[in-house]
Design an enzyme around this catalytic site. Sequence first.
Site, PDB file in Angstrom:
ATOM      1  N   HIS A  12       0.833  -1.208   0.000  1.00  0.00           N
ATOM      2  CA  HIS A  12       0.000   0.000   0.000  1.00  0.00           C
ATOM      3  C   HIS A  12       0.868   1.259   0.000  1.00  0.00           C
ATOM      4  O   HIS A  12       1.820   1.351   0.781  1.00  0.00           O
ATOM      5  CB  HIS A  12      -0.873  -0.057   1.266  1.00  0.00           C
ATOM      6  CG  HIS A  12      -1.864   1.038   1.403  1.00  0.00           C
ATOM      7  ND1 HIS A  12      -2.025   1.746   2.571  1.00  0.00           N
ATOM      8  CD2 HIS A  12      -2.764   1.544   0.530  1.00  0.00           C
ATOM      9  CE1 HIS A  12      -2.991   2.639   2.417  1.00  0.00           C
ATOM     10  NE2 HIS A  12      -3.448   2.542   1.180  1.00  0.00           N
ATOM     11  N   HIS A  54      -0.588  11.381  -1.778  1.00  0.00           N
ATOM     12  CA  HIS A  54      -1.911  10.997  -1.286  1.00  0.00           C
ATOM     13  C   HIS A  54      -2.769  12.203  -0.922  1.00  0.00           C
ATOM     14  O   HIS A  54      -3.926  12.286  -1.310  1.00  0.00           O
ATOM     15  CB  HIS A  54      -1.744  10.083  -0.056  1.00  0.00           C
ATOM     16  CG  HIS A  54      -3.044   9.615   0.531  1.00  0.00           C
ATOM     17  ND1 HIS A  54      -3.788  10.379   1.408  1.00  0.00           N
ATOM     18  CD2 HIS A  54      -3.740   8.460   0.347  1.00  0.00           C
ATOM     19  CE1 HIS A  54      -4.878   9.703   1.761  1.00  0.00           C
ATOM     20  NE2 HIS A  54      -4.879   8.539   1.119  1.00  0.00           N
TER      21      HIS A  54
HETATM   22  O1  G3P Z   1      -6.462   1.842  -3.223  1.00  0.00           O
HETATM   23  C1  G3P Z   1      -6.728   1.421  -1.917  1.00  0.00           C
HETATM   24  C2  G3P Z   1      -6.399   2.457  -0.882  1.00  0.00           C
HETATM   25  O2  G3P Z   1      -5.151   3.034  -1.186  1.00  0.00           O
HETATM   26  C3  G3P Z   1      -7.434   3.530  -0.760  1.00  0.00           C
HETATM   27  O3  G3P Z   1      -7.221   4.370   0.325  1.00  0.00           O
HETATM   28  O4  G3P Z   1      -6.668   6.574   1.239  1.00  0.00           O
HETATM   29  O5  G3P Z   1      -4.945   4.809   1.218  1.00  0.00           O
HETATM   30  O6  G3P Z   1      -5.636   5.880  -0.909  1.00  0.00           O
HETATM   31  P1  G3P Z   1      -6.050   5.453   0.461  1.00  0.00           P
HETATM   32 MG    MG Z   2      -4.466   4.709  -2.324  1.00  0.00          MG
END
Ligand code: G3P
Ligand code: MG
Length: 246
Positions: A12, A54
């Site tokens: 992630h 992000h």
């Molecule tokens: O793509 C899955 C996840 O990354 C979505 O949440 O806020 O971490 O981008 P976020």
């Molecule tokens: Mg994400």
Amino acid sequence: MGGFGYPRLFAHRGGGALAPENTLAGIRLAARLGFRGVEFDVMLSADGIAVLIHDEALSRTTDGAGEVASTPYAELSRLDAGSRFHSAFGGEPVPRLEAALACCARLGLVANVEIKPAAGLDGETGRIVGNSVVRGEPGAVLLSSFSEAALAAARSQAPAVPRALLFEAPPPDWRGRLSGLECLALHCAARYLSPELAAALRAAGIPFACYTVNDRAAAADLYAAGAAALFTDRLDLFDPRNPDGS
Ligand code: G3P
Ligand code: MG
């Protein structure tokens, strides 16, 4: 749009909790640990350059101030996106999407490019990201977004690149939303994957992936429920070659 070979795990935000988020250092670390898939977030600079970040604001992850969408790329390129995480990563830049895609291609990683438009820039962000991914190797990129307008714009540029619609909690009409955008898959927050939703997705033959799973028992349950893939920050916890520990 054909099928898509999901890796069972995505690191992630590049390197999960082991590296500054949305950096090439994170992506490289994920590859070194044996991950086959990475997820990262993409937004536009003021002059329309797609970069990995992000938040709409620069302050949490970089030494900059203000908004990504009002900062030209020349300024973004001078920021340090590593030191807030740890001084060992000092000087790590905010990468351009092209650099991240090239890095993934070199390392043999599948990239889940999450289109993360700043407010009001959904179409423009989707269009530019779609344009950047259209020439990639088949199967190397999966687009996703919480923004249906962004995904629609990406589709107009890169119709053959697979798409997943991203929800925190999937709404009751998720099926129509996915088919409206010819999405291959649904991504959602793990806590909102009810047994009923999992059963409906399985019955419909729609792959699904859940974020953000940082616990082995939760991962085992989600795989048992039929998840094609999981997103994790805990690159230290999972063996990406054997994610369910079987
Ligand atoms: O793509 C899955 C996840 O990354 C979505 O949440 O806020 O971490 O981008 P976020
Ligand atoms: Mg994400």
